[in-house]
Design an enzyme around this catalytic site. Structure first.
Site, mmCIF file in Angstrom:
data_model
loop_
_atom_site.group_PDB
_atom_site.id
_atom_site.type_symbol
_atom_site.label_atom_id
_atom_site.label_comp_id
_atom_site.label_asym_id
_atom_site.label_seq_id
_atom_site.Cartn_x
_atom_site.Cartn_y
_atom_site.Cartn_z
ATOM 1 N N LYS A 1 10.277 26.483 -41.342
ATOM 2 C CA LYS A 1 9.732 24.775 -40.678
ATOM 3 C C LYS A 1 8.327 24.781 -41.178
ATOM 4 O O LYS A 1 8.121 23.581 -41.540
ATOM 5 C CB LYS A 1 9.398 25.408 -39.078
ATOM 6 N N ARG B 1 7.458 38.247 -46.311
ATOM 7 C CA ARG B 1 6.553 37.399 -46.423
ATOM 8 C C ARG B 1 5.444 37.443 -46.603
ATOM 9 O O ARG B 1 4.811 38.455 -45.799
ATOM 10 C CB ARG B 1 6.970 35.895 -45.810
ATOM 11 N N ARG C 1 10.427 38.111 -31.261
ATOM 12 C CA ARG C 1 9.974 36.818 -31.723
ATOM 13 C C ARG C 1 11.419 36.338 -31.715
ATOM 14 O O ARG C 1 11.551 34.917 -31.021
ATOM 15 C CB ARG C 1 9.056 36.541 -32.877
HETATM 16 P P1 AMP Z 1 4.740 30.738 -35.282
HETATM 17 O O1 AMP Z 1 3.542 30.733 -36.595
HETATM 18 O O2 AMP Z 1 5.049 29.204 -35.118
HETATM 19 O O3 AMP Z 1 5.766 31.757 -35.534
HETATM 20 O O4 AMP Z 1 3.857 31.221 -34.004
HETATM 21 C C1 AMP Z 1 3.199 32.452 -33.989
HETATM 22 C C2 AMP Z 1 3.122 32.712 -32.533
HETATM 23 O O5 AMP Z 1 2.038 32.088 -31.853
HETATM 24 C C3 AMP Z 1 4.618 32.869 -31.559
HETATM 25 O O6 AMP Z 1 5.137 34.117 -31.575
HETATM 26 C C4 AMP Z 1 3.837 32.633 -30.340
HETATM 27 O O7 AMP Z 1 3.319 33.880 -29.945
HETATM 28 C C5 AMP Z 1 2.883 31.797 -30.620
HETATM 29 N N1 AMP Z 1 3.144 30.549 -30.385
HETATM 30 C C6 AMP Z 1 2.980 29.500 -31.503
HETATM 31 N N2 AMP Z 1 3.683 28.062 -30.635
HETATM 32 C C7 AMP Z 1 3.663 28.435 -29.783
HETATM 33 C C8 AMP Z 1 4.269 27.701 -28.521
HETATM 34 N N3 AMP Z 1 4.604 26.392 -28.625
HETATM 35 N N4 AMP Z 1 4.321 28.260 -27.346
HETATM 36 C C9 AMP Z 1 4.205 29.503 -27.153
HETATM 37 N N5 AMP Z 1 3.458 30.218 -27.920
HETATM 38 C C10 AMP Z 1 3.321 29.761 -29.228
#
Ligand code: AMP
Length: 215
Positions: free
Chosen positions: A14, A128, A173
């Site tokens: 993404k 990564r 995750r």
């Molecule tokens: P990402 O970089 O999108 O993988 O996000 C890293 C971490 O941030 C996730 O594993 C969640 O702990 C938190 N996070 C990011 N976006 C959200 C969201 N929309 N709702 C809840 N937690 C989020």
């Protein structure tokens, strides 16, 4: 003005595809993960609340995320369009987004799901890393720097890995994704605005497929 949501599990690409859309369409890339990592790095109240949850691979509470996004999409730079990457991640977040958009008269043009295979995601994520200076992305197996330990783009020798990219946390995750985020795929498909692309294809091919959708 184009407004897009990119959906898909961690590691689906993404962030990579959103950065390309930002360049191609001239719209703003909004990553809630990046925003939260910046909050953690700055030591803000929100960062303090989010840190432990992020480290364990769980989801930050909806009310905190919804407040953060509501503030962000009302910023002037979003009036030309935006790509949401990592939001919404739960049904209450999707419902809150609908309300926010309706209140501001903003139309969602595309919801694009990047479909991938879980086991392949574990290999993708745990390998990564990124340049600490310019942010260029690399992978131990699929895309190492041309010269070992030196960034292709800026020559820096400093690299960083996300604290939540180790295998156990990645599994948590992915679990959070299947439990809490996958249901919003049907939320958007029931509303009739969902497109899907094969995220297991080559990065450039995924970009081409997304561009066919966004026009
Ligand atoms: P990402 O970089 O999108 O993988 O996000 C890293 C971490 O941030 C996730 O594993 C969640 O702990 C938190 N996070 C990011 N976006 C959200 C969201 N929309 N709702 C809840 N937690 C989020």
């Amino acid at each position: 003005m184009t407004n897009i949501i990119l959906l898909g599990p961690p590691g689906a690409g993404k962030g990579t595809q959103a950065a390309r859309l930002q360049d191609n369409l001239g719209i703003v890339h909004i990553s809630t993960g990046d925003m939260l990592r910046a909050e953690v790095a700055s030591g803000s109240d929100l960062g303090e609340q989010a840190k432990g949850i992020m480290e364990s691979g769980g989801l930050v509470p909806d009310d905190l995320i919804i407040a953060m996004i509501s503030k962000r999409i009302s910023c002037e730079d979003c009036s030309g369009g935006f790509i949401l990457d990592g939001f919404p991640r739960t049904t209450p977040q999707a419902e809150a987004l609908d309300e926010m958009l309706a209140d501001s008269g903003i139309v969602l043009d595309h919801v694009i799901e990047i479909r991938v295979d879980d086991e392949a995601m574990i290999q993708r994520i745990t390998g990564r890393f990124a340049c600490a200076e310019c942010g260029a992305g690399y992978h131990d197996d699929f895309h190492p720097p041309k010269e070992d330990g030196v960034c292709d783009k800026c020559g820096s020798e400093k690299f960083v890995r996300r604290a939540d990219d180790d295998e156990d946390t990645v599994r948590s995750r992915l679990q959070a994704y299947h439990r809490q985020t996958a249901p919003i795929i049907s939320y958007y498909s029931d509303k009739g605005g969902l497109s899907s692309v094969d995220g297991m294809a080559d990065i450039d091919e995924v970009t081409r497929e997304i561009c066919k959708i966004t026009g």
